[in-house]
Design a protein around this motif. Sequence first.
Motif, PDB file in Angstrom:
ATOM      1  N   LEU A 182      -9.582  20.312 -25.101  1.00 21.50           N
ATOM      2  CA  LEU A 182      -8.496  19.919 -24.238  1.00 21.50           C
ATOM      3  C   LEU A 182      -9.427  19.764 -22.708  1.00 21.50           C
ATOM      4  N   LEU A 183      -9.292  18.901 -21.972  1.00 22.13           N
ATOM      5  CA  LEU A 183     -10.031  18.838 -20.756  1.00 22.13           C
ATOM      6  C   LEU A 183      -8.855  18.654 -19.537  1.00 22.13           C
ATOM      7  N   SER A 184      -9.116  19.617 -18.535  1.00 19.42           N
ATOM      8  CA  SER A 184      -8.389  19.605 -17.451  1.00 19.42           C
ATOM      9  C   SER A 184      -9.029  18.953 -15.930  1.00 19.42           C
ATOM     10  N   PHE A 185      -8.577  17.783 -15.567  1.00 20.50           N
ATOM     11  CA  PHE A 185      -8.889  17.168 -14.173  1.00 20.50           C
ATOM     12  C   PHE A 185      -8.202  17.975 -13.177  1.00 20.50           C
ATOM     13  N   TYR A 186      -9.066  19.267 -12.992  1.00 20.32           N
ATOM     14  CA  TYR A 186      -8.379  20.084 -11.879  1.00 20.32           C
ATOM     15  C   TYR A 186      -8.217  19.381 -10.387  1.00 20.32           C
ATOM     16  N   GLN A 187      -6.982  19.378 -10.007  1.00 21.52           N
ATOM     17  CA  GLN A 187      -6.479  19.055  -8.600  1.00 21.52           C
ATOM     18  C   GLN A 187      -7.146  17.561  -8.381  1.00 21.52           C
ATOM     19  N   MET A 188      -7.349  16.847  -9.654  1.00 31.44           N
ATOM     20  CA  MET A 188      -7.418  15.321  -9.176  1.00 31.44           C
ATOM     21  C   MET A 188      -6.327  14.479  -9.129  1.00 31.44           C
ATOM     22  N   HIS A 189      -6.351  13.855  -8.154  1.00 32.10           N
ATOM     23  CA  HIS A 189      -5.056  12.981  -7.828  1.00 32.10           C
ATOM     24  C   HIS A 189      -4.653  11.836  -8.866  1.00 32.10           C
ATOM     25  N   ASN A 190      -5.606  11.116  -9.421  1.00 37.87           N
ATOM     26  CA  ASN A 190      -5.494  10.071 -10.580  1.00 37.87           C
ATOM     27  C   ASN A 190      -6.683  10.123 -11.504  1.00 37.87           C
ATOM     28  N   PRO A 191      -6.647  10.701 -12.352  1.00 38.48           N
ATOM     29  CA  PRO A 191      -7.840  10.897 -13.636  1.00 38.48           C
ATOM     30  C   PRO A 191      -7.991   9.916 -14.472  1.00 38.48           C
ATOM     31  N   ASP A 192      -6.992   8.919 -14.513  1.00 38.21           N
ATOM     32  CA  ASP A 192      -6.895   7.925 -15.315  1.00 38.21           C
ATOM     33  C   ASP A 192      -8.176   7.167 -15.756  1.00 38.21           C
ATOM     34  N   PHE A 193      -8.529   6.718 -14.652  1.00 40.92           N
ATOM     35  CA  PHE A 193      -9.931   6.019 -14.723  1.00 40.92           C
ATOM     36  C   PHE A 193     -10.804   6.617 -15.338  1.00 40.92           C
ATOM     37  N   TYR A 194     -10.989   7.855 -15.088  1.00 38.61           N
ATOM     38  CA  TYR A 194     -12.224   8.764 -15.778  1.00 38.61           C
ATOM     39  C   TYR A 194     -11.704   8.974 -17.356  1.00 38.61           C
ATOM     40  N   ILE A 195     -10.710   8.900 -17.624  1.00 40.41           N
ATOM     41  CA  ILE A 195     -10.390   9.349 -19.003  1.00 40.41           C
ATOM     42  C   ILE A 195     -10.236   7.983 -19.871  1.00 40.41           C
ATOM     43  N   GLN A 196     -10.037   6.907 -19.260  1.00 38.87           N
ATOM     44  CA  GLN A 196     -10.330   5.620 -19.935  1.00 38.87           C
ATOM     45  C   GLN A 196     -11.655   5.422 -20.053  1.00 38.87           C
ATOM     46  N   LYS A 197     -12.683   5.775 -18.858  1.00 39.88           N
ATOM     47  CA  LYS A 197     -14.114   5.447 -19.273  1.00 39.88           C
ATOM     48  C   LYS A 197     -14.726   6.203 -20.382  1.00 39.88           C
ATOM     49  N   LEU A 198     -14.053   7.584 -20.507  1.00 41.66           N
ATOM     50  CA  LEU A 198     -14.695   8.505 -21.501  1.00 41.66           C
ATOM     51  C   LEU A 198     -14.052   7.922 -22.714  1.00 41.66           C
ATOM     52  N   SER A 199     -12.773   7.539 -22.915  1.00 42.24           N
ATOM     53  CA  SER A 199     -12.512   7.011 -24.161  1.00 42.24           C
ATOM     54  C   SER A 199     -13.230   5.957 -24.542  1.00 42.24           C
ATOM     55  N   ASP A 200     -13.527   4.975 -23.530  1.00 42.99           N
ATOM     56  CA  ASP A 200     -14.320   3.614 -24.136  1.00 42.99           C
ATOM     57  C   ASP A 200     -15.643   4.140 -24.703  1.00 42.99           C
ATOM     58  N   ASP A 201     -16.444   5.004 -23.791  1.00 49.35           N
ATOM     59  CA  ASP A 201     -17.637   5.498 -24.407  1.00 49.35           C
ATOM     60  C   ASP A 201     -17.654   5.939 -25.764  1.00 49.35           C
ATOM     61  N   LEU A 202     -16.415   6.872 -26.059  1.00 47.28           N
ATOM     62  CA  LEU A 202     -16.222   7.670 -27.521  1.00 47.28           C
ATOM     63  C   LEU A 202     -15.969   6.489 -28.387  1.00 47.28           C
ATOM     64  N   THR A 203     -15.352   5.621 -27.980  1.00 45.75           N
ATOM     65  CA  THR A 203     -15.108   4.362 -28.864  1.00 45.75           C
ATOM     66  C   THR A 203     -16.240   3.666 -29.340  1.00 45.75           C
ATOM     67  N   ASP A 204     -16.950   3.231 -28.265  1.00 48.57           N
ATOM     68  CA  ASP A 204     -18.130   2.308 -28.427  1.00 48.57           C
ATOM     69  C   ASP A 204     -19.320   2.986 -29.457  1.00 48.57           C
ATOM     70  N   ARG A 205     -19.310   4.512 -29.187  1.00 45.39           N
ATOM     71  CA  ARG A 205     -20.360   5.384 -29.807  1.00 45.39           C
ATOM     72  C   ARG A 205     -19.681   5.700 -31.201  1.00 45.39           C
ATOM     73  N   LYS A 206     -18.292   5.268 -31.489  1.00 47.95           N
ATOM     74  CA  LYS A 206     -17.755   5.724 -32.766  1.00 47.95           C
ATOM     75  C   LYS A 206     -17.479   7.116 -32.995  1.00 47.95           C
ATOM     76  N   LEU A 207     -17.337   7.857 -32.062  1.00 49.56           N
ATOM     77  CA  LEU A 207     -17.411   9.411 -32.001  1.00 49.56           C
ATOM     78  C   LEU A 207     -16.128   9.749 -31.944  1.00 49.56           C
ATOM     79  N   GLY A 208     -15.035   9.196 -31.360  1.00 51.71           N
ATOM     80  CA  GLY A 208     -13.665   9.819 -31.150  1.00 51.71           C
ATOM     81  C   GLY A 208     -12.926   8.796 -30.150  1.00 51.71           C
ATOM     82  N   TYR A 209     -12.146   9.662 -29.435  1.00 54.85           N
ATOM     83  CA  TYR A 209     -11.025   8.980 -28.561  1.00 54.85           C
ATOM     84  C   TYR A 209     -10.589  10.132 -27.514  1.00 54.85           C
TER      85      TYR A 209
END
Length: 212
Positions: A172-199
Amino acid sequence: MKALIVDDEFNVRDVIRHLGQWETHGITKLLEAKNGHEAKSLIEKERPEIIFTDVKMPGMGGIELIEWLDSISYPGKVIFITGYNDYSYMRKAIQHSSFDYLLKPIEYEAFNHTLEKSVQAWKVDFEHAEVLEDVKKLRRNQLATAICLGDRSDSISLAEFLPESEGYMLTLLSFYQMHNPDFYIQKLSDDLTDRKLGYAFSLKTDLNLCLV
C-alpha cells in the motif's frame, strides 16, 4: 499520426509518398518498407496508425502481413494497393479486416479520399477504445477498493488483470499531501504491466492511496 507504405517497387512508394496529402490529414511521420518482413519490424517499433500495402511482394506479401496484423488484433487501418483486380484478394482482405482496397494506377482523388476516411475511422475507434479503457480502469480500482475493505467475494475478477502467479505480494503506497497522484499511479501501473510484474490500483476510498 504515422503512416506506413509497404511495396517492393521504389517507384510505387515514391508516387504514393508524393500523392498523399499527409499533413492535411494529420500524418506527421511517413514510413516505408520493401516487404512484409521489413514492415513487421517497423510496425512493432513505430506503431503506425495507417498502413498501405501491396499484395504481392518477395519474402512476405500483403496477405501474410494482414493475417499477422489480424492475429495480434492490430488497431491500425490497412489499405491494400495492388494491380491485381482479383476477387480472391479482395475476399482475403475483407476476411482479415482491411479498411479498403485500391487498384493501380493510383488516382490522386481516390487515394486521398481513402486516406481521409481511414484517418477518421481510426480516430473514432481510438475514442471508443479510450472510453472502454476508462471504464475498465474504474472497474479494476473499484474491485481493489472493495477487497481492501474486506469484501473478497469478487477477488477472482481482480486476478484477471494480473499476471499469472501462485500468489501475490501486496503493498500500500500513500502519496502524502500530493494534489493529484493519478498520473504517477498510471505510470507505475503501465511499467508493472509492461514488465509483467503486477498492477497498481488507485483506491476509491482515498485518492492518495495506491495498492500495488
